[in-house]
Design a protein around this motif. Structure first.
Motif, short mmCIF file in Angstrom:
data_model
loop_
_atom_site.label_atom_id
_atom_site.label_comp_id
_atom_site.label_asym_id
_atom_site.label_seq_id
_atom_site.Cartn_x
_atom_site.Cartn_y
_atom_site.Cartn_z
N GLY A 26 0.82 -1.21 0.00
CA GLY A 26 0.00 0.00 0.00
C GLY A 26 0.85 1.26 0.00
N ILE A 27 1.93 1.26 0.79
CA ILE A 27 2.82 2.41 0.81
C ILE A 27 3.47 2.62 -0.55
N SER A 28 3.92 1.54 -1.18
CA SER A 28 4.57 1.68 -2.49
C SER A 28 3.57 2.18 -3.54
N GLN A 29 2.33 1.70 -3.48
CA GLN A 29 1.32 2.18 -4.43
C GLN A 29 1.01 3.65 -4.18
N CYS B 206 3.90 10.29 -6.99
CA CYS B 206 4.89 10.61 -8.03
C CYS B 206 4.23 10.83 -9.38
N SER B 207 3.20 10.05 -9.68
CA SER B 207 2.51 10.24 -10.96
C SER B 207 1.76 11.58 -10.98
N LEU B 208 1.24 11.98 -9.82
CA LEU B 208 0.60 13.30 -9.75
C LEU B 208 1.61 14.42 -9.96
N TYR B 209 2.81 14.28 -9.36
CA TYR B 209 3.86 15.27 -9.58
C TYR B 209 4.29 15.32 -11.04
N MET B 210 4.35 14.17 -11.66
CA MET B 210 4.73 14.11 -13.07
C MET B 210 3.68 14.80 -13.94
N LEU B 211 2.42 14.55 -13.66
CA LEU B 211 1.34 15.18 -14.40
C LEU B 211 1.35 16.70 -14.17
N TYR B 212 1.51 17.10 -12.94
CA TYR B 212 1.54 18.53 -12.61
C TYR B 212 2.75 19.22 -13.25
N TYR C 126 1.92 13.02 -20.20
CA TYR C 126 0.51 13.14 -19.79
C TYR C 126 -0.14 11.76 -19.74
N ILE C 127 0.08 10.99 -20.78
CA ILE C 127 -0.51 9.64 -20.86
C ILE C 127 0.06 8.76 -19.76
N THR C 128 1.37 8.78 -19.62
CA THR C 128 2.03 7.90 -18.65
C THR C 128 1.63 8.24 -17.22
N SER C 129 1.68 9.51 -16.87
CA SER C 129 1.36 9.87 -15.48
C SER C 129 -0.10 9.58 -15.16
N THR C 130 -0.99 9.82 -16.11
CA THR C 130 -2.41 9.55 -15.87
C THR C 130 -2.65 8.05 -15.72
N ALA C 131 -2.08 7.26 -16.63
CA ALA C 131 -2.29 5.81 -16.58
C ALA C 131 -1.70 5.20 -15.31
N ILE C 132 -0.48 5.60 -14.96
CA ILE C 132 0.14 5.05 -13.75
C ILE C 132 -0.63 5.49 -12.51
#
Length: 193
Positions: free
Chosen positions: A93-96, A102-108, A137-143
């Motif tokens: 759960g912590i890793s997820q 991190c994916s939110l930071y990437m998208l932002y 955009y695609i990668t961060s949203t999908a991850i």
């Protein structure tokens, strides 16, 4: 509804795999063609410097999505395997959650850089670099969606125990299947009859 969603998800990953293959083909054809032209005809393709690089960016970013979906990323599971079930769930759960943040930071970050990326053109092809770096955009949203779905599944108790170890070593799945068959008394009864 679940079947339709499952088909849509499978189609999405199939499209990603096809695009990844196309990226590999573009890299192979442009680099090989340029080498042949340089050695054989003392000329070259100007785009052969940019296209393989752009294709590699897309291949890497889309491969990250497919790798996360298949649980095929590299990892070390020595400590996690030693933990009890609750510890494994907590670590998973912590890793997820970390990957989700991190994916939110990437998208932002991509959104913050959007105008700069869109305003720049590649030197040779003269296309907007958004076509190259917009894949984030695609990668961060999908991850982010994968990690969020995994966190929801964990909260609802729908995560299987074997999913809690995200490392899948080559050839180890067969060994784990044999271990489960040997440990399961019902499967031994079925083979004894």
């Amino acid at each position: 509804m679940n079947q339709l969603l499952g088909l849509a998800i499978a189609a999405f990953y199939r499209v990603l795999e096809v695009v990844m293959v196309l990226c590999m083909v573009v890299m192979l054809v442009t680099v090989f063609g340029n080498v042949v032209l340089r050695l054989g005809f003392n000329t070259g393709i100007d785009l052969s410097d940019e296209l393989p690089r752009f294709a590699f960016v897309w291949l890497t970013f889309l491969g990250a999505i497919v790798g996360l979906h298949r649980r095929a990323h590299l990892g070390v599971d020595l400590v996690v395997r030693a933990l009890p079930l609750l510890g494994r769930k907590l670590c998973w759960g912590i890793s997820q959650a970390i990957m989700f943040v991190c994916s939110l930071y990437m998208l932002y970050g991509t959104w913050l850089q959007h105008d700069i990326i869109a305003g720049n053109s590649s030197p040779v092809a003269q296309i907007s670099t958004l076509w190259v770096y917009g894949v984030s955009y695609i990668t961060s949203t999908a991850i982010g969606l994968i990690c969020l779905a995994n966190l929801v599944r964990l909260a609802l108790g729908h995560v299987a125990d074997d999913e809690l170890i995200d490392v899948n070593e080559e050839g180890m799945s067969e060994i784990h299947d044999i271990e489960h068959e040997l440990a399961d008394p019902a499967s031994r009864k079925g083979t004894a009859s």
